[in-house]
Structure formats: C-alpha cells, structure tokens
Design an enzyme around this catalytic site. Structure first.
Site, PDB file in Angstrom:
ATOM      1  N   LYS A  86       3.117   9.847   8.438  1.00 40.78           N
ATOM      2  CA  LYS A  86       2.603   9.363   9.743  1.00 40.78           C
ATOM      3  C   LYS A  86       3.167   9.985  10.784  1.00 40.78           C
ATOM      4  O   LYS A  86       2.954  11.128  11.369  1.00 40.78           O
ATOM      5  CB  LYS A  86       2.617   7.653   9.585  1.00 40.78           C
ATOM      6  CG  LYS A  86       1.543   7.419   8.627  1.00 40.78           C
ATOM      7  CD  LYS A  86       0.823   6.147   8.905  1.00 40.78           C
ATOM      8  CE  LYS A  86       0.050   5.493   7.741  1.00 40.78           C
ATOM      9  NZ  LYS A  86      -1.266   5.830   7.841  1.00 40.78           N
TER      10      LYS A  86
ATOM     11  N   PHE B 280       0.870  -1.306   0.109  1.00 39.47           N
ATOM     12  CA  PHE B 280      -0.094  -0.194  -0.067  1.00 39.47           C
ATOM     13  C   PHE B 280       0.887   1.439  -0.086  1.00 39.47           C
ATOM     14  O   PHE B 280       1.650   1.313   0.844  1.00 39.47           O
ATOM     15  CB  PHE B 280      -0.920   0.244   1.096  1.00 39.47           C
ATOM     16  CG  PHE B 280      -2.037   1.124   1.019  1.00 39.47           C
ATOM     17  CD1 PHE B 280      -3.035   0.766   0.485  1.00 39.47           C
ATOM     18  CD2 PHE B 280      -1.629   2.524   1.765  1.00 39.47           C
ATOM     19  CE1 PHE B 280      -4.039   2.023   0.483  1.00 39.47           C
ATOM     20  CE2 PHE B 280      -2.599   3.465   1.752  1.00 39.47           C
ATOM     21  CZ  PHE B 280      -3.735   3.372   1.098  1.00 39.47           C
TER      22      PHE B 280
ATOM     23  N   ASP C 203       9.225   2.230   1.138  1.00 40.55           N
ATOM     24  CA  ASP C 203       8.091   2.828   1.736  1.00 40.55           C
ATOM     25  C   ASP C 203       8.212   2.943   3.113  1.00 40.55           C
ATOM     26  O   ASP C 203       7.668   1.684   3.652  1.00 40.55           O
ATOM     27  CB  ASP C 203       6.906   2.522   1.116  1.00 40.55           C
ATOM     28  CG  ASP C 203       5.668   3.242   1.729  1.00 40.55           C
ATOM     29  OD1 ASP C 203       5.728   3.849   2.705  1.00 40.55           O
ATOM     30  OD2 ASP C 203       4.665   3.311   0.784  1.00 40.55           O
TER      31      ASP C 203
HETATM   32  C1  PLP Z   1       3.177   2.304   3.857  1.00 38.62           C
HETATM   33  C2  PLP Z   1       2.061   3.527   3.418  1.00 38.62           C
HETATM   34  N1  PLP Z   1       2.568   4.042   2.333  1.00 38.62           N
HETATM   35  C3  PLP Z   1       1.760   5.265   1.933  1.00 38.62           C
HETATM   36  C4  PLP Z   1       0.649   5.524   2.577  1.00 38.62           C
HETATM   37  C5  PLP Z   1      -0.163   6.611   2.213  1.00 38.62           C
HETATM   38  O1  PLP Z   1       0.054   7.985   3.261  1.00 38.62           O
HETATM   39  P1  PLP Z   1      -1.108   9.065   3.324  1.00 38.62           P
HETATM   40  O2  PLP Z   1      -2.401   8.420   3.592  1.00 38.62           O
HETATM   41  O3  PLP Z   1      -0.287  10.144   4.325  1.00 38.62           O
HETATM   42  O4  PLP Z   1      -0.997   9.488   1.927  1.00 38.62           O
HETATM   43  C6  PLP Z   1       0.240   4.732   3.673  1.00 38.62           C
HETATM   44  C7  PLP Z   1      -1.257   5.068   4.602  1.00 38.62           C
HETATM   45  O5  PLP Z   1      -1.534   4.327   5.056  1.00 38.62           O
HETATM   46  C8  PLP Z   1       1.041   3.597   4.137  1.00 38.62           C
HETATM   47  O6  PLP Z   1       0.562   2.863   5.098  1.00 38.62           O
END
Ligand code: PLP
Length: 392
Positions: free
Chosen positions: A248, A134, A219
């Site tokens: 986050k 994700f 990520d």
């Molecule tokens: C691993 C990961 N990458 C990217 C994102 C996307 O982050 P945002 O919602 O701040 O755009 C999330 C959101 O849950 C995530 O868990």
C-alpha cells in the site's frame, strides 16, 4: 472522453469483479481527487490506503520522473542502488530486518507464509490466523483470510490453516500444536473494521510462537509506513514480529510490496526458493525511498498522530449528535466509525456532497486520510459527513 463513454468501455472490456462508484477519476493532488465532470472530491480513503503521503506527492513525483529517465526496470539478476537503499531505509526503521520486494500485499504475505515453512522444522506446515483478518486474494492469502465470504466458490482452500477469534488468547493457546509454522495477524485489522489488537494478545502470540518454535508474522500492509503515527503498527505495542509484510503506502501510488524478516529467518530464503520478476524494480524502489524521505522531512508521523487525535475528537463530537454512530475507534489516521445501521447510503451521500470515505462490514465507516491532512481538511470532511448523515 465523457464519463458514460468510459463506463461503457469498462462494461464491454473490463472484467466486472469490482463494484465501482459511477465516477471517472482524472486527477489527484494531496487530499483531493477530481472526476471527469470537474467535481472536486475530498479523499479520506485515498487509493484504499495506498496514497498515504497524499495523491501525487511532489517529492514522489520528482523521484519517479528522475528514475524513469534513467532505469525503469532491472531484473534481480543484477543489483540496483534503489533496491539496496530502500531496503536499508526500511531495515533501519524496523528490527534490522532484511527485505524481499514484490508488487502487492498478497504477494508479500505469500512470501511470508512460504518463508515460515522453509525456516521452521519440516513437519511444521500449519498456520493460525484471526477471524475478520484480511490478507489478500491469492490462494494462500485468501485462505489465511478467515472470512467465509471470501472463500465462497473457491473451496477447498489450502490445507493447514486454522482460524481463531481476534484478541482471544485462550483460543490461540487451544489452536497451537507442534505443527504450527506461523501465526499471522494484523496489529489493527483494516478491512475487518479497524479492530485494534490488545498489547497482551500480541505478547501472547510472541510467547506462544517462541515456545513452539513458530514464527510471528505481522501483516502491516495497511498499518505500515506511518499511518498509525509510528513507522510500523507493531511499534505502537512494543511487540516485535519475526516477519512483517508491507505494501500500500510504501510506493506512494506505485505498486510495491515488501516482506521483511529478521536476518536469521531471512537466511532461509536462498536462491531458487522464491522470486518475483518485477519485485524491487528501480522505479518502485525510487518511489519508496521518496515516500520514506517525505515522511521524515515533513514530520508526517507526528502529523498522523496529531491529526488522528484531532479527527477522532471531531468524530466523537459527531457521535453525540447522531445516534446512528455507536462509537469511534482507531490509532493515528486509521479510524473506524461503528454505526448501528448499514453505512452504504452514507458513503454514497458523502460522495454526492464531495467526500470520499469507505464502509466495511456493512456498518463500519473507514476514515483513513493521507498523512499530509490538515485540520481544515478534517473540519471540511466531518462537516460533509454531518450533512450526509442528516440527509440519510
Ligand atoms: C492487511 C492487508 N493485507 C493484505 C492486503 C492485500 O493487499 P493487495 O491488495 O495489495 O494484494 C490488504 C488489502 O487491502 C490488506 O488490507
């Protein structure tokens, strides 16, 4: 305002793109939140992993209060001390990387994907990502997210992405071509259900990227900033990426994202190639500095590792008692409880009993407490979960 009045205003004026729980939250402190009807809820999934240092951590609140009276936002036409200091604190903890600041995880990933294209040879336009990953909801980030349910209604996605099963080295080798600019994965898949990368898998990504002149992007939007018991998830595996993305927990509740890249890679982002108006504003960076200082001063990395082991032990004991629990997995305070049936009913029952957790992919309960959590609070949480499972 009464709970129902607020919900009615949402129904009338807020786009309904979220499934929401029927509570209006009015206050947060540490591991607890309170709703408008006076219920106190133990929060073991604070802000979807945003409030990693707990709700309204006093040091973060003090830093925000101070900064707000001096300078809230300054655009990137100028320099600010807060952005410089936060970049330094991150770089000193992560491979001497240089930072680009933005406002969310998806934006950090967009920046990473763009940088990979800029930095590698001009014919390289492809990316490999992992199934169940994700990476966010903007077009490139959601294309990188190898889950068809998130693509529905938005096809065609961006060109150049191919998806491989997570932790499958053979599939990764098979997908590699000379046109690949980058491989992007999470070291521990969060939304995908707390799926932990094998060390050999991350090493294989590193080697294949080096061999083919591609970049390795991790990520760390969910794993970064201490949750696993180390500053960044990759440090659990000893495999360094070329680019890492954060968001986050970095702002302690304030919106911030960051992309960090090795200096020689970062050099490819020159003026005019990428930007964000709000990115790296003084308020968000002051909050980020306070988060890092709080983690260091209060030994929260050690606490995350220790309380993570404690929580997993308690949850494994619970698994022996309830056959609905298949097994428990995780590192530090990133814990998944794999059920052999749907978990939505358990999440709702927990909330009724005063505990907030999350369920992903129908059958995986996510347990991601603040790094400040105590063993008493974990006892309380597991107790409520025990009761909720028994009732459901
Ligand atoms: C691993 C990961 N990458 C990217 C994102 C996307 O982050 P945002 O919602 O701040 O755009 C999330 C959101 O849950 C995530 O868990």
């Amino acid at each position: 305002m009464k709970t129902q009045e607020t919900i009615e205003l949402y129904n009338k004026y807020v786009i309904g793109n979220y499934g929401r729980l029927p509570r209006v939250i009015v206050k947060g402190e540490g591991c607890y939140i309170w709703d408008a009807d006076g219920n106190k809820i133990l929060d073991m999934f604070p802000g979807w992993a945003v409030s990693g240092t707990g709700h309204c951590h006093p040091k973060v609140v003090a830093a925000i209060r101070k900064q707000v009276g001096e300078l809230i936002h300054m655009d990137n036409t100028f320099y600010t001390e807060q952005q410089a200091r936060l970049a330094q604190l991150l770089s000193e903890r992560a491979f001497g990387g240089k930072c680009f600041f933005c406002n969310s995880g998806a934006e950090a990933n967009e920046a990473a994907l763009k940088l990979a294209r800029r930095h590698t040879a001009s014919h390289k336009y492809k990316y490999i990502t992992a199934e169940r990953g994700f990476h966010g909801r903007t077009f490139a980030a959601v294309t990188a997210t190898a889950q068809p349910k998130y693509h529905q209604g938005f096809l065609p996605m961006l060109p150049g992405f191919s998806y491989v099963p997570f932790n499958d080295i053979k599939a990764l080798e098979g997908a590699f071509t000379d046109e690949v600019a980058a491989v992007m994965v999470e070291p521990i898949q969060g939304e995908g259900g707390i799926n932990i990368a094998n060390k050999e898998y991350l090493q294989a990504i590193r080697e294949l990227c080096d061999k083919h002149g591609a970049l390795m992007i991790l990520d760390e939007v969910q794993t970064g900033v201490g949750r696993t018991g180390k500053w960044f998830g990759y440090q659990q595996f000893g495999v360094e990426p070329d680019i890492m993305t954060l968001a986050k927990a970095l702002g302690g509740g304030v919106a911030i994202g960051a992309m960090m890249a090795k200096p020689e890679v970062a050099a490819s982002l020159v003026p005019g190639t990428h930007a964000s108006t709000f990115g790296g504003n003084s308020l968000a960076c002051a909050a980020g500095i306070a988060v890092i200082e709080a983690i260091e001063e209060e030994g929260l990395l050690e606490n995350a590792a220790k309380m993570g082991a404690y929580a997993r032990g308690k949850l494994e004991a619970l698994a022996k008692k309830h056959s609905i629990i298949d097994h428990v997995r995780g590192i530090g305070l990133m814990i998944g409880i794999e059920l052999n049936a749907a978990g939505g009913g358990i999440v709702s029952k927990c909330l009724e009993l005063g505990l907030r957790i999350n369920c992903t992919h129908d059958t995986i309960l996510r347990f991601m407490p603040p790094m400040t959590v105590t063993s008493d609070q974990l006892d309380e949480a597991v107790d409520i979960l025990d009761k909720a499972i028994a009732k459901v």
